[in-house]
Design a protein around this motif. Sequence first.
Motif, PDB file in Angstrom:
ATOM      1  N   LEU A 253       0.724  -1.259  -0.044  1.00 33.20           N
ATOM      2  CA  LEU A 253      -0.012   0.152   0.017  1.00 33.20           C
ATOM      3  C   LEU A 253       0.801   1.327   0.124  1.00 33.20           C
ATOM      4  O   LEU A 253       0.234   2.310  -0.560  1.00 33.20           O
ATOM      5  N   VAL A 254       2.211   1.278   0.297  1.00 28.28           N
ATOM      6  CA  VAL A 254       2.769   2.437   0.422  1.00 28.28           C
ATOM      7  C   VAL A 254       4.161   2.334  -0.814  1.00 28.28           C
ATOM      8  O   VAL A 254       4.934   3.251  -0.557  1.00 28.28           O
ATOM      9  N   ARG A 255       4.024   1.516  -1.494  1.00 28.56           N
ATOM     10  CA  ARG A 255       5.073   1.351  -2.567  1.00 28.56           C
ATOM     11  C   ARG A 255       4.386   1.317  -4.141  1.00 28.56           C
ATOM     12  O   ARG A 255       3.752   0.016  -4.194  1.00 28.56           O
ATOM     13  N   THR A 256       4.481   2.114  -4.855  1.00 29.39           N
ATOM     14  CA  THR A 256       3.440   2.045  -6.078  1.00 29.39           C
ATOM     15  C   THR A 256       4.491   1.646  -7.185  1.00 29.39           C
ATOM     16  O   THR A 256       5.845   1.780  -7.240  1.00 29.39           O
ATOM     17  N   GLY A 257       3.763   1.426  -8.472  1.00 28.10           N
ATOM     18  CA  GLY A 257       4.629   0.976  -9.529  1.00 28.10           C
ATOM     19  C   GLY A 257       5.230   2.293 -10.156  1.00 28.10           C
ATOM     20  O   GLY A 257       5.935   2.058 -11.060  1.00 28.10           O
ATOM     21  N   ALA A 258       5.113   3.532  -9.245  1.00 26.86           N
ATOM     22  CA  ALA A 258       6.114   4.554  -9.899  1.00 26.86           C
ATOM     23  C   ALA A 258       7.468   4.312  -9.612  1.00 26.86           C
ATOM     24  O   ALA A 258       8.223   5.111 -10.261  1.00 26.86           O
ATOM     25  N   ILE A 259       7.826   3.622  -8.724  1.00 23.70           N
ATOM     26  CA  ILE A 259       9.240   3.198  -8.471  1.00 23.70           C
ATOM     27  C   ILE A 259       9.830   2.801  -9.829  1.00 23.70           C
ATOM     28  O   ILE A 259      10.861   3.396 -10.031  1.00 23.70           O
ATOM     29  N   ARG A 260       9.103   1.799 -10.309  1.00 21.94           N
ATOM     30  CA  ARG A 260       9.550   1.300 -11.743  1.00 21.94           C
ATOM     31  C   ARG A 260       9.510   2.270 -12.688  1.00 21.94           C
ATOM     32  O   ARG A 260      10.527   2.283 -13.542  1.00 21.94           O
ATOM     33  N   SER A 261       8.140   2.786 -12.938  1.00 25.87           N
ATOM     34  CA  SER A 261       8.076   3.495 -14.146  1.00 25.87           C
ATOM     35  C   SER A 261       8.833   4.792 -14.308  1.00 25.87           C
ATOM     36  O   SER A 261       9.681   5.180 -15.210  1.00 25.87           O
ATOM     37  N   GLY A 262       9.406   5.227 -13.026  1.00 24.37           N
ATOM     38  CA  GLY A 262      10.073   6.308 -12.916  1.00 24.37           C
ATOM     39  C   GLY A 262      11.689   5.860 -13.130  1.00 24.37           C
ATOM     40  O   GLY A 262      12.268   6.596 -14.071  1.00 24.37           O
ATOM     41  N   GLN A 263      11.997   4.808 -12.847  1.00 24.85           N
ATOM     42  CA  GLN A 263      13.209   4.125 -13.029  1.00 24.85           C
ATOM     43  C   GLN A 263      13.497   4.082 -14.967  1.00 24.85           C
ATOM     44  O   GLN A 263      14.609   4.392 -15.301  1.00 24.85           O
ATOM     45  N   MET A 264      12.415   3.751 -15.335  1.00 24.28           N
ATOM     46  CA  MET A 264      12.540   3.320 -16.869  1.00 24.28           C
ATOM     47  C   MET A 264      12.580   4.718 -17.505  1.00 24.28           C
ATOM     48  O   MET A 264      13.324   5.038 -18.574  1.00 24.28           O
ATOM     49  N   ALA A 265      11.732   5.527 -17.120  1.00 24.05           N
ATOM     50  CA  ALA A 265      12.026   7.097 -17.596  1.00 24.05           C
ATOM     51  C   ALA A 265      13.265   7.727 -17.512  1.00 24.05           C
ATOM     52  O   ALA A 265      13.529   8.307 -18.484  1.00 24.05           O
ATOM     53  N   TYR A 266      13.696   7.852 -16.164  1.00 26.10           N
ATOM     54  CA  TYR A 266      15.024   8.223 -16.077  1.00 26.10           C
ATOM     55  C   TYR A 266      16.092   7.787 -17.005  1.00 26.10           C
ATOM     56  O   TYR A 266      16.884   8.476 -17.449  1.00 26.10           O
ATOM     57  N   ALA A 267      15.930   6.184 -16.970  1.00 26.72           N
ATOM     58  CA  ALA A 267      16.886   5.700 -17.777  1.00 26.72           C
ATOM     59  C   ALA A 267      16.859   6.024 -19.393  1.00 26.72           C
ATOM     60  O   ALA A 267      18.121   6.604 -19.675  1.00 26.72           O
ATOM     61  N   GLN A 268      15.867   6.325 -19.831  1.00 23.14           N
ATOM     62  CA  GLN A 268      15.642   6.707 -21.307  1.00 23.14           C
ATOM     63  C   GLN A 268      16.145   8.003 -21.322  1.00 23.14           C
ATOM     64  O   GLN A 268      16.805   8.363 -22.414  1.00 23.14           O
ATOM     65  N   ALA A 269      15.867   8.925 -20.595  1.00 21.42           N
ATOM     66  CA  ALA A 269      15.960  10.088 -20.520  1.00 21.42           C
ATOM     67  C   ALA A 269      17.605  10.658 -20.159  1.00 21.42           C
ATOM     68  O   ALA A 269      18.002  11.596 -20.824  1.00 21.42           O
ATOM     69  N   GLY A 270      18.268   9.585 -19.421  1.00 18.63           N
ATOM     70  CA  GLY A 270      19.607   9.957 -19.282  1.00 18.63           C
ATOM     71  C   GLY A 270      19.718  10.922 -18.077  1.00 18.63           C
ATOM     72  O   GLY A 270      20.916  11.447 -18.109  1.00 18.63           O
ATOM     73  N   ILE A 271      18.665  10.799 -17.305  1.00 20.65           N
ATOM     74  CA  ILE A 271      18.949  11.967 -16.109  1.00 20.65           C
ATOM     75  C   ILE A 271      18.395  11.221 -14.767  1.00 20.65           C
ATOM     76  O   ILE A 271      18.246  10.111 -14.895  1.00 20.65           O
ATOM     77  N   ALA A 272      18.503  12.058 -13.711  1.00 27.02           N
ATOM     78  CA  ALA A 272      18.034  11.468 -12.312  1.00 27.02           C
ATOM     79  C   ALA A 272      17.178  12.591 -11.761  1.00 27.02           C
ATOM     80  O   ALA A 272      16.917  13.463 -12.442  1.00 27.02           O
ATOM     81  N   ALA A 273      16.617  12.147 -10.888  1.00 24.98           N
ATOM     82  CA  ALA A 273      15.504  13.177 -10.001  1.00 24.98           C
ATOM     83  C   ALA A 273      16.034  14.415  -9.900  1.00 24.98           C
ATOM     84  O   ALA A 273      15.441  15.311  -9.839  1.00 24.98           O
TER      85      ALA A 273
END
Length: 386
Positions: A253-273
């Motif tokens: 309930l306190v860990r969403t799929g955004a953990i993984r979707s964010g990792q995918m997006a950051y990796a493709q963009a070549g950036i970090a948070a």
Amino acid sequence: MTHTFKRGAAAIVGAAESDLGEVGPGFSPIDLMAQGVRRALDDCGLSMRDVDGLFCATSQSRLAGLALAEYLGRPEAYLESSSTGGSSFMTHLAQAQRAIEAGVCQVAVIAYGSTQRSAGGRKNTSVPERNPYESPYKPFLPPSAYALAAARHMHEFGTTREQLAEVAVAARQWALLNPVAWEKQPLSVAEVLAARMVSYPLTIRDCCLVTDGGGAIVVTAAERARSLRKPPVYLLGAGHVTTHQTISSMPDLVRTGAIRSGQMAYAQAGIAARDVDVIEVYDAFTINTILFLEDLGFCAKGEGGAFVSGGRIAPGGAVPVNTNGGGLSYCHPGMYGLFLLIEAVRQLRGECGARQVKDANIAIAHGNGGVLSSQSTVILGGAQTL
């Protein structure tokens, strides 16, 4: 899934809202989609005859793609109207880029429209579903689902109702800088806590608005984008994860799929948070903002409550979050994701007036669908990020 495409090969060139708030019984969801499309095309200097790709979703039309194609007079346009709730439009953006790269279409519009307020509220725009594990308990959905996540976050990490309220207060402060936001009055933490309880620990001020509204964005190839009216905003990365449909099946309930979707997006963009200048996350409830800031890497898991406190995410704070006022104070017609993209585009183009974030070069727009079920993250950037 990873939305694989060439980084920066396509760009958003037009963005616009339809009429917002309460549009009255004379409008349909498709009317508002079409109004948003026309305004977005005007924004970039293209015309309806240029459009050969249509992407849309709404809970109020069973065959939204067919209805929009008929309405706009685009019988041969490439159609995509899959729905993952409020995250649909981030997924549509990645699909549109792939379609453009493949030569399936050249100019795609992504549209949304809803008349949920004029139609009598959220209960009149959702398909009733029976779940044998939940329905016997008569939950008030979706608030009760998000209340479970909020209660669990409070139990596990010591998050307080005051910290949840800070999210609503920050959103209201941003909304007061947005001329088209629904809410026009200041809001305090005390007022959030004292408001009518909806589903503990969430009061009515912890919950999103119920409004009408719609809009559209226009997407085309990067080469064509550079010749149009406004500065292009390039798609740098995207990711999508679906973890469950019903809240009783959510793995954590306190860990969403955004953990993984964010990792995918950051990796493709070549950036970090740490490289992101503007954060637009789906704030249907105050707990959402805390969860997504954690899961997208802006703070550690469990630290979201402290992170949003003290005005950090409000105007003048160190971390600009939901700069249009969000679903909590700007508008929320039911599927809010497209409005995150519109605001991100405007921030990167420097068009936001009193709420403009200085030197905004990279934005994240994160969509949420269902009850924390579908998470879709996109990274957008201006020309200097290519």
